[in-house]
Design an enzyme around this catalytic site. Structure first.
Site, short mmCIF file in Angstrom:
data_model
loop_
_atom_site.label_atom_id
_atom_site.label_comp_id
_atom_site.label_asym_id
_atom_site.label_seq_id
_atom_site.Cartn_x
_atom_site.Cartn_y
_atom_site.Cartn_z
N GLY A 190 2.13 2.60 10.68
CA GLY A 190 3.03 3.73 10.47
C GLY A 190 3.72 4.21 11.74
O GLY A 190 4.34 5.27 11.75
N GLU A 241 -5.43 -4.93 10.87
CA GLU A 241 -4.46 -3.85 11.00
C GLU A 241 -4.73 -3.06 12.28
O GLU A 241 -5.56 -2.13 12.27
CB GLU A 241 -4.56 -2.90 9.80
N HIS A 248 -9.65 1.06 5.06
CA HIS A 248 -8.35 1.34 5.68
C HIS A 248 -8.57 2.33 6.82
O HIS A 248 -9.38 3.24 6.73
CB HIS A 248 -7.37 1.90 4.65
N SER A 259 3.24 -1.77 10.36
CA SER A 259 4.70 -1.66 10.51
C SER A 259 5.45 -2.97 10.25
O SER A 259 6.44 -3.26 10.90
CB SER A 259 5.05 -1.12 11.89
N GLU A 310 -6.97 4.78 7.80
CA GLU A 310 -6.79 6.21 7.45
C GLU A 310 -8.03 6.77 6.78
O GLU A 310 -8.34 7.95 6.91
CB GLU A 310 -5.53 6.36 6.57
N LYS A 337 0.11 4.21 -0.30
CA LYS A 337 -0.56 5.42 0.23
C LYS A 337 -0.31 6.59 -0.73
O LYS A 337 -0.24 6.38 -1.93
CB LYS A 337 -0.08 5.72 1.64
N ASN A 381 0.88 -1.17 0.00
CA ASN A 381 0.00 0.00 0.00
C ASN A 381 0.92 1.23 0.00
O ASN A 381 1.47 1.58 1.04
CB ASN A 381 -0.90 -0.01 1.25
C1 PEP Z 1 -1.01 0.22 5.98
O1 PEP Z 1 -1.12 1.39 5.71
O2 PEP Z 1 -1.85 -0.59 5.60
C2 PEP Z 1 0.15 -0.21 6.76
C3 PEP Z 1 0.17 -1.41 7.25
O3 PEP Z 1 1.14 0.74 6.93
P1 PEP Z 1 2.55 0.52 7.66
O4 PEP Z 1 3.13 -0.77 7.15
O5 PEP Z 1 3.37 1.69 7.29
O6 PEP Z 1 2.28 0.43 9.12
#
Ligand code: PEP
Length: 246
Positions: A173, A167, A95, A208, A97, A11, A9
């Protein structure tokens, strides 16, 4: 057998030039000889660039979001039919976000899930709790509710044509990865909630994930791969995560 899946992803990152470099580097490493499936979700404006660059390669394309509406007066939205035209296989829905910055409710996420499937896309449904919810002991209740909202609208059988990503919001992040045991506990719960179709649905972990944490996460019984944000921007790190999913 559920085939492992690793999804990048990106983003709101990238440019024509850096995308092109990433694709070249990744293609040099990932020859498609591996067992795991790999997909990339770039910002929508780069779907055409990636569609062209990925032609004939063992890397699938996905979108970061999809409209719940079919067409019409929805400024800024992109429909599932449009994404299909660019060979998207996956569309991320829900997601954290989008839930946080765009106030997307469980009901809206469920409508997006259904809209994606109606055009043959595979929705990649993101669910997960905030830190406050985890600390209040509400993790399983929150995740269960997010899942139920979709299953209620789409039907449980529709879950077999989707991918779920657990998640934890506090891990996205932040550099804080859920421990393999923390993740496995929630993944096992998600599978249990899926009832009779549980063994047919891939459940990814996201939050992460790095090359160093991927191996242990993927060793867990109910973790079928990862949704990767930050680490997917580096082609070599993403490749190492994909290799760990073998
Ligand atoms: C995500 O945005 O789905 C995600 C897992 O981000 P990150 O790996 O940066 O935590």
């Amino acid at each position: 057998m559920r085939r492992p899946l690793v999804v990048a992803n990106w983003k709101m990152n990238g440019s024509k030039q850096t995308n092109s470099q990433w694709l070249q580097e990744f293609a040099g490493l990932w020859q498609g000889q591996q067992n795991a499936e790999v997909a990339v979700c770039p910002p929508a404006v780069y779907l055409a660039q990636l569609q062209q660059a990925l032609a004939g390669q063992a890397v699938l394309l996905g979108a970061q979001d999809v409209s719940a509406a079919e067409s019409g007066a929805y400024t800024g939205e992109i429909s599932a039919a449009m994404l299909s035209e660019f060979n998207c296989r996956y569309a991320i829905v829900g997601h954290s976000e989008r839930r946080e910055y765009h106030a997307e409710s469980n009901a809206q996420v469920a409508a997006k899930f259904v809209a994606a499937q109606a055009q043959g896309l595979v929705p990649l449904l993101c669910i997960g709790e905030t830190l406050a919810q985890r600390e209040a002991g509400e993790t399983l209740a929150v995740v269960g509710e997010q899942l139920r909202a979709v299953a209620k609208l789409a039907g449980v059988e529709a879950m077999t044509r989707s991918v779920i990503a657990y998640e934890p919001v506090w891990a996205i992040g932040t550099g804080l990865t859920a421990s393999p045991e923390q993740a496995q506990e929630v993944h096992a719960f998600i599978r249990q909630q899926l009832g009779g179709v549980a063994q047919d649905v891939r459940v990814l972990y996201g939050g992460s994930v790095k090359p160093g944490s991927a191996v242990e996460l993927f060793a867990q019984q109910d973790i079928d791969g990862a949704l990767v944000g930050g680490a997917s921007l580096n082609s070599k790190d993403f490749y190492d995560i994909c290799r760990a999913a073998q």
